[in-house]
Enzyme design. Sequence first.
Site, PDB file in Angstrom:
ATOM      1  N   GLY A 166      58.902  38.354  34.481  1.00  0.00           N
ATOM      2  CA  GLY A 166      58.620  36.926  34.498  1.00  0.00           C
ATOM      3  C   GLY A 166      59.117  36.249  35.759  1.00  0.00           C
ATOM      4  O   GLY A 166      59.685  36.875  36.644  1.00  0.00           O
ATOM      5  N   CYS A 167      58.958  34.952  35.815  1.00  0.00           N
ATOM      6  CA  CYS A 167      59.211  34.098  36.969  1.00  0.00           C
ATOM      7  C   CYS A 167      58.007  34.127  37.914  1.00  0.00           C
ATOM      8  O   CYS A 167      57.322  35.144  38.046  1.00  0.00           O
ATOM      9  CB  CYS A 167      60.468  34.456  37.749  1.00  0.00           C
ATOM     10  SG  CYS A 167      61.997  34.162  36.845  1.00  0.00           S
ATOM     11  N   ALA A 168      57.769  33.006  38.544  1.00  0.00           N
ATOM     12  CA  ALA A 168      56.648  32.870  39.471  1.00  0.00           C
ATOM     13  C   ALA A 168      57.138  32.198  40.742  1.00  0.00           C
ATOM     14  O   ALA A 168      57.949  31.274  40.689  1.00  0.00           O
ATOM     15  CB  ALA A 168      55.531  32.029  38.833  1.00  0.00           C
TER      16      ALA A 168
END
Length: 364
Positions: free
Chosen positions: A12-14
């Site tokens: 996750g995380c962008a």
Amino acid sequence: MKMEGQVRIPSGCAISAVISREGKKISGDIITNSMKPMHDRSNGLGGGFAGYGIYPDYKDFYALHMFFNSRDTRKTCEAFLKERFEIVQSEIIPTHKIPAIKNEPIIWRYFVAPLRSVMSSLQLEEKEFVAKCVIRINDEMPGAYVFSSGKNMGTFKAVGYPEDVGLFYRLEDYKGYSWTAHGRYPTNTPGWWGGAHPFTLLDYSIVHNGEISSYDANRRFVEMFGYKCTLQTDTEVITYIMDYLLRVQELTLEEAASVIAAPFWSTISAKSDLEDKKKHIFLRTMFPSLLVTGPFSIVFGFNGGLMALNDRLKLRSMVVGEKDDKVFISSEEAAIRTMEPNAENIWYPAGGEPVIIKVKEGAF
């Protein structure tokens, strides 16, 4: 069967970024919109942006963006600042109240110039003086947090999805030559306003997707030189590593990248260029505690440019594209296409190989 939101997403995380090589101004709503197709990479526990070139009227002053938990804390901090800086402007940061962003602290900004008499008495050069003041506030002043401290740049972050954070801070009202963005999916640390990305010191900023397994070794090293990791997330330490390598040790961006994403010893041994081999041996031997291990992709912002970097095994996604004078960086091509549908030269940088883009001299 576990449903969406009930399972940990380690990838996750962008991250997203855009820069104009010509120094042309880019509206903040472009970077905000780039985060929308990556919505599911976040979980609403942190979003943020950094913009460069956004304060041309105050470009010679340090812009301190701050969170306060009360008016009394703000007054105490202002007294601290007035003893060390000339405050040329003090104001609340404009926001747009929306239901998605809740429990906001007092969000303030100061444009300041260090007092020469105080710097002289402490025998500190300007950037070192400002960095020490920022670290001291964050470490010793409960309820006050400096989340941005550079010249002609600023960060904007909160607990929420990044597209909501951009709307909350009214980023469409800002224009800069470079922007970075982050949507957080915290896996090992809490989601809170100070823990959202970007993390900054002076004009340096970091957005990061991944986990740092070397965090304790990295933290212990930088704290020997006066840095304090107080923000309950591993990413903070990368900002201090970059400040130490670039500002204190005066390494180049390429050399700093070779420290934090150092080539394997077998790769170094196989190099045919003797000078290049010696350089990498020196960097690995000189700064072994600053090797960042674990999966990561980062975008490092600084006045006049950006650097994108993957871990040496490329365990996190990162894609780069171009169009005219602009360069786009993101976790997914969809985000780049949102910023520029006709983006060209799409490529995926190799692990450990930095992508460095600089604005032409004088343009910013």
